[in-house]
Write a protein that holds these residues in place. Structure first.
Motif, short mmCIF file in Angstrom:
data_model
loop_
_atom_site.label_atom_id
_atom_site.label_comp_id
_atom_site.label_asym_id
_atom_site.label_seq_id
_atom_site.Cartn_x
_atom_site.Cartn_y
_atom_site.Cartn_z
N VAL A 1 35.03 150.94 -24.81
CA VAL A 1 34.30 152.12 -24.34
C VAL A 1 35.14 152.79 -23.27
O VAL A 1 35.32 152.23 -22.18
N PRO A 2 35.68 153.96 -23.52
CA PRO A 2 36.57 154.60 -22.54
C PRO A 2 35.88 154.79 -21.19
O PRO A 2 34.67 155.03 -21.12
N THR A 3 36.66 154.69 -20.13
CA THR A 3 36.09 154.92 -18.80
C THR A 3 35.59 156.35 -18.64
O THR A 3 34.75 156.61 -17.79
N THR A 4 36.09 157.27 -19.46
CA THR A 4 35.61 158.65 -19.40
C THR A 4 34.13 158.75 -19.74
O THR A 4 33.47 159.72 -19.36
N ILE A 5 33.59 157.75 -20.46
CA ILE A 5 32.16 157.73 -20.79
C ILE A 5 31.39 156.93 -19.75
O ILE A 5 30.21 157.14 -19.55
N ARG A 6 32.08 156.03 -19.03
CA ARG A 6 31.41 155.09 -18.12
C ARG A 6 31.47 155.47 -16.65
O ARG A 6 30.71 154.95 -15.84
N ASP A 7 32.40 156.34 -16.26
CA ASP A 7 32.54 156.69 -14.84
C ASP A 7 31.44 157.64 -14.41
O ASP A 7 31.24 158.69 -15.02
N PRO A 8 30.73 157.34 -13.33
CA PRO A 8 29.67 158.23 -12.85
C PRO A 8 30.19 159.58 -12.36
O PRO A 8 29.48 160.58 -12.41
N GLN A 9 31.42 159.61 -11.86
CA GLN A 9 32.00 160.84 -11.33
C GLN A 9 33.28 161.17 -12.08
O GLN A 9 33.96 160.28 -12.60
N VAL A 10 33.62 162.46 -12.14
CA VAL A 10 34.83 162.89 -12.81
C VAL A 10 35.40 164.09 -12.07
O VAL A 10 34.65 164.90 -11.50
N THR A 11 36.72 164.22 -12.07
CA THR A 11 37.38 165.34 -11.40
C THR A 11 37.69 166.43 -12.42
O THR A 11 38.23 166.16 -13.49
N VAL A 12 37.33 167.67 -12.08
CA VAL A 12 37.54 168.82 -12.98
C VAL A 12 38.13 169.97 -12.17
O VAL A 12 38.12 169.97 -10.94
N THR A 13 38.63 170.97 -12.91
CA THR A 13 39.14 172.19 -12.28
C THR A 13 38.14 173.31 -12.49
O THR A 13 37.80 173.66 -13.63
N LYS A 14 37.66 173.87 -11.37
CA LYS A 14 36.74 175.00 -11.40
C LYS A 14 37.46 176.20 -10.76
O LYS A 14 38.59 176.07 -10.28
N PRO A 15 36.84 177.37 -10.74
CA PRO A 15 37.50 178.54 -10.14
C PRO A 15 37.98 178.29 -8.71
O PRO A 15 39.00 178.83 -8.30
N GLN A 16 37.27 177.44 -7.97
CA GLN A 16 37.67 177.17 -6.59
C GLN A 16 38.71 176.07 -6.47
O GLN A 16 39.14 175.74 -5.36
N GLY A 17 39.10 175.46 -7.59
CA GLY A 17 40.10 174.40 -7.55
C GLY A 17 39.54 173.09 -8.07
O GLY A 17 38.49 173.05 -8.73
N GLN A 18 40.22 172.00 -7.77
CA GLN A 18 39.77 170.69 -8.24
C GLN A 18 38.59 170.21 -7.42
O GLN A 18 38.61 170.24 -6.18
N VAL A 19 37.56 169.76 -8.13
CA VAL A 19 36.36 169.23 -7.47
C VAL A 19 35.88 168.02 -8.26
O VAL A 19 36.24 167.83 -9.42
N GLN A 20 35.06 167.22 -7.63
CA GLN A 20 34.45 166.07 -8.30
C GLN A 20 33.00 166.39 -8.62
O GLN A 20 32.26 166.90 -7.77
N ILE A 21 32.59 166.09 -9.85
CA ILE A 21 31.22 166.38 -10.28
C ILE A 21 30.63 165.12 -10.91
O ILE A 21 31.35 164.17 -11.23
N ALA A 22 29.31 165.12 -11.07
CA ALA A 22 28.67 164.05 -11.83
C ALA A 22 29.16 164.12 -13.27
O ALA A 22 29.16 165.19 -13.89
N ASN A 23 29.60 163.01 -13.80
CA ASN A 23 30.17 162.99 -15.15
C ASN A 23 29.08 163.29 -16.19
O ASN A 23 28.13 162.52 -16.34
#
Length: 749
Positions: free
Chosen positions: A220-242
């Protein structure tokens, strides 16, 4: 989209012209027939349909329904349907492969975040699309109300299980992709082209739980199991609820949901634990790892069975009553155990059919099932949906109604005027704008090579030096290629899908229980009801360890998990709902758990002389045992209504070349002695009841709940044309699809 009308004179002229063309075609066609009445009827029907189609467009307004189209790369036509001219299809990728494209992965996550955040009243919200599968048992996309039954729309345990999910997944993909476009529009204008380029070929991914991820990666990839994930939004890189970790209804579960597991916990859970309430994704990964070889073997055996697509797609026993290769397993049955394992006996949402679609893992899982069913179409290209009956009351159908490939897949409409898709319409996935990597060439050989590569039972030849490397982390034998003289053995299971509230799982072991390293296994003589249903239920009031993404690390102790026993073969799941079914009208299913790979390992170590049934049958009689676990703990199998087990085997025909698959279609024989001392293991033959098998003269008509356009002369009720079987809401999609035999000859040659 602009709403405009065409000048009346133009529309009238188009109607006349189109009718004239239809008349000409129909007349030429009818010239080859000698039945005058039939010819005139066909011509009149052509004229009526032509006039009706154009009159519906006359006002220029968009129809009242949202058409299911998948990702529409060409934009919509003036009446709201996807423009098919020049439409491109792109592949749905495995989730680990999609992650390698940083921009597409970013858009996928941001689209999921926005999709899940949409208002619950929005028809294209995650809440509504997930909810039409089961709870909250309400209508969707103007489907007529009241619903026929207080139930969901999903036809599990029926012959249209596989084809119904195809437009369902496309509708989900369509709504998610709309959210992706909204995300792109939120970026600064000078950045939008970058994201549009990434989105141009983007489709939602699947999770292949049966493939070896390699390089020590988790099942099961950690991308499915991690509660938080880092993404790029208009304001830059932020951490969101996965958004792949869970879905939340808010602070509380909506009343219309009618309650949920864990005291109506308002966030989806996987194998949940308490103090505090949370998902145990570490145990999900461990359990999925322990059944991965079994899943791999089941997929490989299904492709090698060469049974018809209609039989392979459904667990419904009405089409699975003989002992040929068509009688032992199905993709739907494989699908069930992934649900049970992800949800868990502690009551996660995937464990209950009617709320499972709210867990984001559901969509990754079902997209993989659609992929496997699509691949299988190229193995048996001249077969499709089998005739069958609806086995239990549903939102859109009553129990006992007959269905076939031409039956409307309610509630999914192919256009804005309410004509339903049928299974025949969606036989080619490109109609919905996608395909899978293994089907890009549309060929038997491409699929066969992929199946062997991904799911073949060990390509390496064992030697004394490297033999030990052919075992996984918990000591399970990884298998070897099938060869001449081999026999394929399975544990065949007959079960009532809704025998109890919730689901239940069969765990199989082969070996001497006294030599087991696990303290949680038991043989068939053990007392029932006193087993721990989860591998680990921590008593601490707060977890002590987390990783960098917030995943709790001390929820799972491998030493307490019976599925880590080297004798463990795998799990077989029966997916149920939150309530038990009608005991007087059980929904009987059938499937099997392959034993072959485990028996190969026993032969390597000298416990078994050969894989011939005269050696295997007495060995299994002495060394095979199993346990059944539900959310109430371990259950005595003999107390489960309509539950039966048997061991069956057939002779293997090895693959003729690397472009082919072995053949497991030979008739099976029952090894009665193998299960003679096990509960529910006595000889049993299922006798189908009338409702399980469609009669030769089955009535495929469907009256009353037809999507369509308002008929003001009928009190505003919805009416629509009928298909060739009389069922309403049908309008054919004309396709040209080439199917080939395994040797490459065009179908029909």
């Amino acid at each position: 989209m602009a709403n405009f009308s065409k000048p009346q004179s133009i529309v009238t002229m188009l109607v006349a012209l189109f009718a004239l063309l239809q008349l000409t075609v129909a007349s030429q066609h009818a010239a080859h027939h000698h039945h005058e009445h039939r010819r005139h009827a066909e011509i009149k029907a052509h004229l009526d349909r032509a006039a009706e189609a154009l009159q519906k467009r006359q006002g220029g307004g968009i129809g009242p329904y949202i058409a299911t189209s998948g990702v529409c790369s060409t934009g919509t036509q003036w009446w709201g349907d996807c423009n098919p001219k020049g439409r491109q299809s792109y592949p749905r990728l495995e989730i680990r492969q999609l992650k390698n494209n940083a921009d597409q992965w970013n858009l996928y996550l941001l689209g999921m975040e926005r999709f899940m955040a949409k208002d619950k009243g929005d028809t294209l919200s995650f809440y509504q699309i997930a909810g039409l599968h089961g709870r909250p048992f309400t209508t969707w996309n103007k489907f007529p109300t009241p619903l026929l039954n207080q139930a969901g729309f999903c036809p599990h345990g029926t012959t249209i299980f596989g084809s119904w999910h195809r437009p369902y997944l496309a509708m989900y993909e369509q709504a998610w992709y709309l959210a992706v476009t909204e995300v792109i529009n939120g970026f600064p204008s000078n950045q939008q082209q970058r994201w549009r380029n990434a989105a141009s070929t983007l489709r939602m991914p699947y999770w292949d739980w049966a493939q070896d991820p390699g390089n020590g990666q988790p099942t099961v990839p950690t991308t499915i199991r991690d509660p938080q994930v880092t993404v790029t939004k208009p304001q830059g890189q932020v951490q969101i609820a996965n958004p792949l970790y869970s879905y939340t209804w808010g602070k509380s579960l909506p009343n219309e949901m009618g309650g949920g597991p864990w005291n109506s916990w308002p966030t989806t859970l996987r194998r949940p634990v308490a103090n505090p309430t949370r998902s145990n994704n570490n145990e999900v990964n461990a359990r999925m790892n322990s059944i991965r070889i079994s899943l791999r073997d089941r997929i490989f055996a299904l492709f090698a069975s060469k049974q018809s697509w209609g039989n392979a797609s459904t667990s419904q026993i009405g089409v699975r009553t003989d002992l040929s290769g068509s009688g032992v397993d199905s993709f739907e049955s494989v699908h069930d155990v992934v649900h049970n394992t992800a949800g868990g006996e502690t009551g996660g949402h995937m464990y209950y059919l009617d709320v499972s679609a709210f867990d984001p893992i559901f969509w990754l899982h079902h997209t993989n099932i659609d992929r496997l069913l699509t691949m299988y179409q190229y193995i048996v290209p001249n077969t499709w949906v089998a005739n069958g009956n609806i086995r239990g009351p549903m939102a859109q159908w009553n129990a006992g109604e007959s269905k076939n490939g031409g039956s409307p897949l309610k509630p999914f409409t192919k256009n804005t005027y309410g004509d339903y898709f049928t299974s025949d319409d969606v036989r080619d996935t490109r109609v919905l704008g996608y395909y899978y990597p293994e089907t890009s060439n549309r060929s038997y050989s491409q699929v066969a090579q992929a199946v062997t590569s991904l799911y073949g039972g060990g390509a390496r030849k064992l030697t004394k030096r490297d033999g030990e490397s052919n075992y996984n982390s918990v000591g399970q034998y990884l298998g070897r290629p099938l060869k001449e003289g081999d026999y394929h053995h399975v544990l065949d299971i007959t079960a009532d899908k809704f025998a109890m509230a919730g689901s239940y799982t069969v765990h199989c072991f082969i070996g001497n229980p006294g030599n087991s390293t696990s303290n949680s296994t038991s043989n068939s003589t053990a007392p029932y009801g006193n087993s721990t249903s989860s591998a680990y239920l921590p008593t601490a009031t707060s977890p002590s360890k987390k990783n960098g993404t917030g995943e709790i690390l001390d929820d799972y102790d491998p030493a307490l998990d019976f599925t880590n026993d080297p004798n463990y073969v795998g799990a077989y799941g029966i997916l149920g709902g939150m309530k038990a079914g009608n005991a007087s009208s059980p929904l009987i299913t059938r499937g099997s758990l392959p034993l072959t790979t485990c028996l190969q390992g026993k032969q390597v170590h000298g416990y078994l002389a050969s894989l011939h049934p005269h050696d295997v049958e007495p060995y299994l009689h002495q060394n095979m045992y199993y346990k059944v676990i539900s959310d109430a703990g371990e259950i005595d199998p003999s107390t489960i209504p309509n539950f039966h087990v048997a061991v069956k085997c057939n002779k293997v025909q090895p693959a003729a070349s690397d472009d082919d698959l072995p053949d497991l279609s030979a008739p099976f024989q029952v090894l009665h002695k193998a299960t003679a001392k096990l509960p529910a293991g006595k000889p049993y033959t299922h006798t189908p009841v009338p409702n399980e098998m469609p009669a030769p003269n089955a009535d495929y008509s469907e009256d009353g709940y037809n999507a369509g356009y308002p008929d003001n002369d009928n009190g505003g009720n919805y009416q629509s044309p009928s298909n060739s079987n009389g069922e309403g809401g049908f309008c054919p999609v004309v396709q040209t699809i080439k199917y080939v035999y395994p040797d490459g000859r065009p179908a029909g040659s």
